[in-house]
Design an enzyme around this catalytic site. Structure first.
Site, short mmCIF file in Angstrom:
data_model
loop_
_atom_site.label_atom_id
_atom_site.label_comp_id
_atom_site.label_asym_id
_atom_site.label_seq_id
_atom_site.Cartn_x
_atom_site.Cartn_y
_atom_site.Cartn_z
N TYR A 134 -2.75 1.23 10.06
CA TYR A 134 -3.17 -0.14 10.32
C TYR A 134 -3.87 -0.25 11.67
O TYR A 134 -4.89 -0.92 11.79
CB TYR A 134 -1.98 -1.09 10.24
N ILE A 187 0.87 -1.17 0.00
CA ILE A 187 0.00 0.00 0.00
C ILE A 187 0.91 1.22 0.00
O ILE A 187 1.87 1.29 0.77
CB ILE A 187 -0.99 0.00 1.18
N GLU A 212 2.92 -7.14 6.67
CA GLU A 212 4.19 -6.80 7.31
C GLU A 212 4.48 -5.33 7.06
O GLU A 212 4.13 -4.79 6.00
CB GLU A 212 5.36 -7.63 6.74
#
Length: 174
Positions: free
Chosen positions: A128, A82, A116
């Site tokens: 996140y 991303i 990750e």
């Protein structure tokens, strides 16, 4: 594109499926955003595996300003990448890309997601955590250039995360 970064809103940004024709711009962003960038061949390979993978781009007018991708198998969505152009960060684009990935993951039968992230990438970790990802482990020396540990984040319930996050106002074309 000077001055345009101030005008990012839902009427100007779209999210759509990544195409092979997007790869020149994606590769420019990849080089700009990561010290260990993927190769063009890695993206091409993933784009060909459409039954297992899903890649999207965020576009302002005709310019790719962000992208994201994942693999989905066995009830799990593995978010592989991303990225948002530095000039367009903190404008909801990363969150919209995440929402779009998670909506598609759920549609494909995934119940949870993993990813990750570099231990030093606090901005990404903040995104996140906002979505409900929790630290699940560490992969020692996972990254090179520079060598750094990866933090493994897991989102145990995609459906719940989508319910609790308010919709980011960016148009989606998929």
């Amino acid at each position: 594109m000077e001055g345009e970064t101030e005008a990012v809103d839902g009427s100007k940004v779209t999210v759509e499926l990544m195409q092979m024709s997007d790869l020149d711009e994606v590769m420019e962003l990849e080089q700009l955003c990561f010290t260990q960038p993927w190769t063009r061949g890695m993206f091409e390979s993933d784009l060909r595996q459409s039954e297992l993978t899903y890649y999207i781009v965020a576009r302002l007018k005709s310019r790719v300003i962000g992208y994201a991708g994942m693999w989905v198998a066995g009830g799990e969505a593995h978010i592989t990448t991303i990225a948002v152009h530095p000039d367009f960060r903190r404008k909801g684009i990363g969150s919209r890309l995440m929402r779009t990935l998670l909506e598609e993951a759920l549609r494909r039968g995934a119940k949870w997601a993993v990813l990750e992230v570099r231990q030093s990438n606090k901005a990404a970790q903040q995104l996140y955590k906002k979505w409900g990802f929790k630290l699940a482990g560490i992969r020692r020396h996972y990254y090179s250039n520079p060598i750094e540990d990866a933090l493994i984040f897991k989102l145990p319930h995609i459906e719940e995360a989508l319910k609790t996050q308010s919709e980011t106002v960016i148009n989606y074309k998929g």
